[in-house]
Design a protein around this motif. Structure first.
Motif, PDB file in Angstrom:
ATOM      1  N   GLY A  76       0.794  -1.218   0.000  1.00  0.00           N
ATOM      2  CA  GLY A  76       0.000   0.000   0.000  1.00  0.00           C
ATOM      3  C   GLY A  76       0.824   1.263   0.000  1.00  0.00           C
ATOM      4  O   GLY A  76       0.516   2.225  -0.716  1.00  0.00           O
ATOM      5  N   ARG A 103      -5.245   5.933  -0.102  1.00  0.00           N
ATOM      6  CA  ARG A 103      -6.164   4.798  -0.121  1.00  0.00           C
ATOM      7  C   ARG A 103      -7.588   5.276  -0.414  1.00  0.00           C
ATOM      8  O   ARG A 103      -8.099   6.199   0.218  1.00  0.00           O
ATOM      9  CB  ARG A 103      -6.114   4.088   1.232  1.00  0.00           C
ATOM     10  CG  ARG A 103      -6.960   2.833   1.315  1.00  0.00           C
ATOM     11  CD  ARG A 103      -6.892   2.280   2.732  1.00  0.00           C
ATOM     12  NE  ARG A 103      -5.572   1.779   3.048  1.00  0.00           N
ATOM     13  CZ  ARG A 103      -5.194   0.504   2.912  1.00  0.00           C
ATOM     14  NH1 ARG A 103      -6.048  -0.395   2.440  1.00  0.00           N
ATOM     15  NH2 ARG A 103      -3.985   0.114   3.240  1.00  0.00           N
ATOM     16  N   HIS A 104      -8.212   4.664  -1.412  1.00  0.00           N
ATOM     17  CA  HIS A 104      -9.595   4.891  -1.834  1.00  0.00           C
ATOM     18  C   HIS A 104      -9.826   6.225  -2.554  1.00  0.00           C
ATOM     19  O   HIS A 104     -10.970   6.658  -2.707  1.00  0.00           O
ATOM     20  CB  HIS A 104     -10.566   4.723  -0.664  1.00  0.00           C
ATOM     21  CG  HIS A 104     -10.467   3.360  -0.051  1.00  0.00           C
ATOM     22  ND1 HIS A 104     -10.734   2.220  -0.779  1.00  0.00           N
ATOM     23  CD2 HIS A 104     -10.087   2.955   1.190  1.00  0.00           C
ATOM     24  CE1 HIS A 104     -10.530   1.163  -0.002  1.00  0.00           C
ATOM     25  NE2 HIS A 104     -10.136   1.584   1.183  1.00  0.00           N
ATOM     26  N   GLU A 129     -16.847  -3.838   0.271  1.00  0.00           N
ATOM     27  CA  GLU A 129     -15.529  -4.322   0.644  1.00  0.00           C
ATOM     28  C   GLU A 129     -14.407  -3.451   0.081  1.00  0.00           C
ATOM     29  O   GLU A 129     -13.293  -3.435   0.609  1.00  0.00           O
ATOM     30  CB  GLU A 129     -15.333  -5.769   0.158  1.00  0.00           C
ATOM     31  CG  GLU A 129     -16.316  -6.759   0.752  1.00  0.00           C
ATOM     32  CD  GLU A 129     -17.599  -6.913  -0.056  1.00  0.00           C
ATOM     33  OE1 GLU A 129     -18.219  -7.982   0.022  1.00  0.00           O
ATOM     34  OE2 GLU A 129     -17.982  -5.945  -0.761  1.00  0.00           O
ATOM     35  N   GLY A 148     -13.607   1.157   1.910  1.00  0.00           N
ATOM     36  CA  GLY A 148     -12.811   1.673   3.019  1.00  0.00           C
ATOM     37  C   GLY A 148     -13.716   2.113   4.155  1.00  0.00           C
ATOM     38  O   GLY A 148     -14.666   2.875   3.940  1.00  0.00           O
ATOM     39  N   SER A 184      -8.991  -6.541  12.849  1.00  0.00           N
ATOM     40  CA  SER A 184      -8.592  -5.374  12.064  1.00  0.00           C
ATOM     41  C   SER A 184      -9.438  -5.254  10.806  1.00  0.00           C
ATOM     42  O   SER A 184      -9.872  -6.250  10.224  1.00  0.00           O
ATOM     43  CB  SER A 184      -7.118  -5.503  11.668  1.00  0.00           C
ATOM     44  OG  SER A 184      -6.755  -4.499  10.731  1.00  0.00           O
ATOM     45  N   HIS A 185      -9.674  -4.015  10.382  1.00  0.00           N
ATOM     46  CA  HIS A 185     -10.365  -3.793   9.116  1.00  0.00           C
ATOM     47  C   HIS A 185      -9.505  -4.215   7.933  1.00  0.00           C
ATOM     48  O   HIS A 185     -10.028  -4.568   6.877  1.00  0.00           O
ATOM     49  CB  HIS A 185     -10.713  -2.308   8.952  1.00  0.00           C
ATOM     50  CG  HIS A 185     -11.664  -1.798   9.977  1.00  0.00           C
ATOM     51  ND1 HIS A 185     -11.642  -0.500  10.422  1.00  0.00           N
ATOM     52  CD2 HIS A 185     -12.657  -2.412  10.665  1.00  0.00           C
ATOM     53  CE1 HIS A 185     -12.601  -0.330  11.326  1.00  0.00           C
ATOM     54  NE2 HIS A 185     -13.219  -1.471  11.487  1.00  0.00           N
ATOM     55  N   LYS A 186      -8.189  -4.145   8.105  1.00  0.00           N
ATOM     56  CA  LYS A 186      -7.273  -4.407   7.003  1.00  0.00           C
ATOM     57  C   LYS A 186      -7.211  -5.908   6.705  1.00  0.00           C
ATOM     58  O   LYS A 186      -7.279  -6.731   7.615  1.00  0.00           O
ATOM     59  CB  LYS A 186      -5.880  -3.884   7.333  1.00  0.00           C
ATOM     60  CG  LYS A 186      -5.834  -2.398   7.675  1.00  0.00           C
ATOM     61  CD  LYS A 186      -6.215  -1.540   6.480  1.00  0.00           C
ATOM     62  CE  LYS A 186      -6.272  -0.055   6.859  1.00  0.00           C
ATOM     63  NZ  LYS A 186      -4.977   0.465   7.314  1.00  0.00           N
ATOM     64  N   PRO A 187      -7.043  -6.284   5.458  1.00  0.00           N
ATOM     65  CA  PRO A 187      -6.948  -7.707   5.111  1.00  0.00           C
ATOM     66  C   PRO A 187      -5.581  -8.263   5.444  1.00  0.00           C
ATOM     67  O   PRO A 187      -4.636  -7.508   5.720  1.00  0.00           O
ATOM     68  CB  PRO A 187      -7.179  -7.696   3.593  1.00  0.00           C
ATOM     69  CG  PRO A 187      -6.611  -6.381   3.152  1.00  0.00           C
ATOM     70  CD  PRO A 187      -6.924  -5.412   4.270  1.00  0.00           C
ATOM     71  N   ASP A 198      -4.358  -8.742   0.423  1.00  0.00           N
ATOM     72  CA  ASP A 198      -4.036  -7.378  -0.007  1.00  0.00           C
ATOM     73  C   ASP A 198      -3.134  -7.361  -1.234  1.00  0.00           C
ATOM     74  O   ASP A 198      -3.293  -6.520  -2.119  1.00  0.00           O
ATOM     75  CB  ASP A 198      -3.364  -6.618   1.136  1.00  0.00           C
ATOM     76  CG  ASP A 198      -3.099  -5.161   0.782  1.00  0.00           C
ATOM     77  OD1 ASP A 198      -4.068  -4.449   0.436  1.00  0.00           O
ATOM     78  OD2 ASP A 198      -1.931  -4.731   0.836  1.00  0.00           O
ATOM     79  N   ASP A 215      -6.142  -2.926  -1.089  1.00  0.00           N
ATOM     80  CA  ASP A 215      -6.831  -1.863  -0.342  1.00  0.00           C
ATOM     81  C   ASP A 215      -8.214  -2.277   0.172  1.00  0.00           C
ATOM     82  O   ASP A 215      -8.975  -1.429   0.643  1.00  0.00           O
ATOM     83  CB  ASP A 215      -6.990  -0.589  -1.193  1.00  0.00           C
ATOM     84  CG  ASP A 215      -5.656   0.102  -1.460  1.00  0.00           C
ATOM     85  OD1 ASP A 215      -4.708  -0.149  -0.706  1.00  0.00           O
ATOM     86  OD2 ASP A 215      -5.575   0.881  -2.430  1.00  0.00           O
ATOM     87  N   GLU A 266     -11.120  -3.615   2.631  1.00  0.00           N
ATOM     88  CA  GLU A 266     -11.313  -3.513   4.073  1.00  0.00           C
ATOM     89  C   GLU A 266     -12.652  -4.132   4.454  1.00  0.00           C
ATOM     90  O   GLU A 266     -13.628  -4.013   3.711  1.00  0.00           O
ATOM     91  CB  GLU A 266     -11.288  -2.054   4.543  1.00  0.00           C
ATOM     92  CG  GLU A 266      -9.955  -1.358   4.343  1.00  0.00           C
ATOM     93  CD  GLU A 266      -9.968   0.074   4.848  1.00  0.00           C
ATOM     94  OE1 GLU A 266     -10.654   0.351   5.850  1.00  0.00           O
ATOM     95  OE2 GLU A 266      -9.307   0.921   4.224  1.00  0.00           O
TER      96      GLU A 266
END
Length: 448
Positions: A145, A156-157, A295, A298, A332-335, A340, A346, A348
Motif C-alpha cells: 500500500g 487509499r480509496h 468491501e 474503506g 482489524s479492518h485491514k486484510p 491485499d 486496499d 477492508e
C-alpha cells in the motif's frame, strides 16, 4: 528438543582459527523449531529431509532454496503464497484448483510457534544471513500500500487508486471468469434453498431475494453500484421489468455486461456504464442495490458511501447492501497480506454492527438484516469445482501462477466462512421521510 544441526564445537581447534559456521539446518529442522508438536501433514524438502507422518493424506514439498527463502522472509500467509504461486511450494493430496482439503488440514494439523531467541539465532547462523534476503515476488503480486501511494496512485480509496485496485482483481480475463463463475457471471455470494441447488440456481435465488427485498416492480428504476458483469441489472430487467442502471469501475466488466444486455434484447431496459459509484447520476431511483462493493470502499469512507447512495434514492426508496464482514469488532479492518497483495488491494472489512451503524448514521432506517455466511462457503466450493473441471483451459488463459492464486484464494475464503472468521451480511434499509413514512409494510413483503 535435541536438534540434529547443533554443533558442540563451534570454535576451531587451532588458536586464531576463524569460527566455523554451524552445519546448515535441514528444512525439517526448521519446521520442528517453529511448530508445536508433530505436524499431521507430511512436509518434505529439496534437501531430502522430511517431517510428519509418512502416510499422511496431505503433504507439502518445499521444492527449492528459493521456496525456503520465501517462507523465511515473509512468515505467514504471504510467504506461503509466494512459494505456492511460483511452484516452489507444492501441495500434495489436493488439486491446485481446489487446495481446500490441504488448507483445512493445515488449519488444525500445523501449529506454528515462535522459537526461543537462541534457537532463532542458531537457525540464522546456520542458514546464513544471505538466505534472509527476500527473492523477487511473483508477477501476480501487487505492490504494498505505501508503494501504491508513492507511485502516484493517491491515498487509499482515492478514485484513481480504487480504479487501479479494481483493475488488478477484476480485469484478469473475462473468459477466465466465464469458466470459473459459470453462465451467470456472478461473482458474489449465492443463496441456496438446499445444498442440492446448482450454482446457477443459487445465483438466480440470490437475485430474486434481492429483488424481493427491494420490492421491484415493472417500470421502477434500479441503480446497481459495483454491478460486476451486470447480473443483477439483467435479472431485474428480464424478470421484473425494471429499468436498471449498473455502474462498475472495471472497463472489461462494463463492456462484457453491455454486450450481454444487447444479446438478451434488454437494451430498452438495462444499461451498464464504466463509472465510479460517486459519479452515478443524481436521480431519484426507486431502489439501490450494492452487491459486493462495500468491501472496496474503506471503512472511513462509509459515511460518504452511504450518503451517496441515499442521495440517489427517492423518499421511501429501498437500499439493499450485500457485503462480506468480519465476525466481530475486534479484528482489524485491514486484510491479511495475501489478500491485499494478490486478491483485493486496499480492501477492508468491518463488523456487521459497524455497517448497521453506518447505515443508520446516513439517515436510513434499517428494516431487516441477515447473515448468509454458509451460503458463501457453498458458493466458493462451486467456483473451485469449476476451476478444477476447466483447469487446463484456465491455465492456458491466464497462466499457471494466476490460476494457482485463484484456487488458493477461493479455497481459503471458503474455509474462513466455514470457520466463522468472516461473514456475509445483507442489510435492507429505507429512505424514511422526516415524518416517518417508509413505504415498508408491517411485515416483510418478500420471501426468503
Amino acid at each position: 528438543m535435541t536438534s540434529t544441526y547443533r554443533s558442540t564445537n563451534t570454535q576451531g581447534s587451532v588458536p586464531g582459527q576463524p569460527r566455523r559456521r554451524p552445519p546448515v539446518p535441514k528444512v525439517a529442522d526448521i519446521v520442528r523449531a517453529v511448530t508445536a508438536g508433530e505436524p499431521t501433514v507430511r512436509i518434505t524438502a529439496y534437501d531430502g529431509s522430511a517431517v510428519g507422518p509418512a502416510d499422511a493424506v496431505i503433504g507439502l514439498h518445499v521444492a527449492s532454496e528459493r521456496g525456503l527463502s520465501y517462507l523465511l522472509t515473509a512468515p505467514g500467509d504471504l510467504g506461503m503464497a509466494r512459494a505456492y504461486v511460483t511452484g516452489d511450494l507444492e501441495v500434495r493430496g489436493a488439486h491446485p484448483g481446489d487446495p481446500y482439503p490441504a488448507l483445512r488440514e493445515l488449519a488444525t494439523g500445523l501449529q506454528l510457534r515462535m522459537p526461543p531467541a537462541a534457537e532463532v539465532l542458531r537457525l540464522v547462523r546456520g542458514l546464513g544471513w544471505e538466505r534472509l534476503r527476500p527473492p523477487p515476488p511473483p508477477p501476480q503480486e501487487a505492490t504494498p500500500g505505501w508503494k501504491r501511494t508513492l507511485a502516484g496512485l493517491g491515498l487509499r480509496h482515492a478514485k484513481g487508486r480504487d480504479a487501479e485496485a479494481i483493475h488488478h482483481h477484476y480485469d484478469v480475463s473475462n473468459r477466465f471468469y466465464e469458466m470459473v463463475l459459470g453462465p451467470s457471471m456472478t461473482y458474489t455470494c449465492a443463496c441456496y434453498r438446499s445444498e442440492s441447488d446448482t450454482l446457477e440456481q443459487a445465483q438466480a435465488n440470490k437475485y430474486d431475494l434481492v429483488a424481493g427485498k427491494l420490492a421491484l416492480k415493472p417500470g421502477q428504476r434500479l441503480l446497481d453500484v459495483g454491478c460486476g458483469w451486470g447480473g443483477m441489472v439483467r435479472h431485474a430487467a428480464r424478470e421484473y421489468g425494471v429499468r436498471a442502471l449498473g455502474v462498475t469501475l472495471s472497463r472489461e466488466q462494463a463492456e462484457w455486461a453491455q454486450a450481454a444486455i444487447e444479446r438478451e434484447g434488454l437494451g430498452h431496459l438495462a444499461e451498464v456504464r464504466f463509472l465510479d459509484y460517486r459519479d452515478a447520476p443524481l436521480e431519484h431511483f426507486d431502489a439501490v442495490s450494492s452487491i459486493g462493493l462495500t468491501e472496496h470502499i474503506g471503512v472511513r469512507n462509509y459515511p460518504r458511501y452511504f450518503g451517496a447512495l441515499r442521495d440517489r434514492l427517492k423518499p421511501g426508496g429501498r437500499l439493499l447492501n450485500h457485503c462480506i464482514t468480519r465476525s466481530d469488532n475486534r479484528a482489524s479492518h485491514k486484510p491479511g497480506a495475501f489478500i491485499d497483495r494478490y486478491v483485493f488491494p486496499d480492501g477492508e472489512l468491518a463488523s456487521p454492527g459497524r455497517l448497521v451503524s453506518a447505515v443508520h448514521d446516513a439517515a436510513f432506517e434499517v428494516q431487516h438484516e441477515e447473515n448468509l455466511r454458509l451460503h458463501y462457503a457453498l458458493t466458493l466450493a462451486g467456483w473451485n469445482r469449476n476451476l478444477v473441471e476447466q483447469w487446463d483451459a484456465c491455465v492456458e488463459e491466464v497462466g499457471l501462477g494466476t490460476a494457482r492464486v485463484w484456487g488458493l484464494y477461493m479455497a481459503g475464503s471458503r474455509l474462513a466462512f466455514e470457520r466463522n472468521e468472516i461473514q456475509l451480511h445483507q442489510i435492507l434499509a429505507t429512505k424514511t421521510t422526516k415524518d416517518g413514512v417508509s413505504s415498508y409494510p408491517l411485515r416483510p413483503d418478500w420471501t426468503a
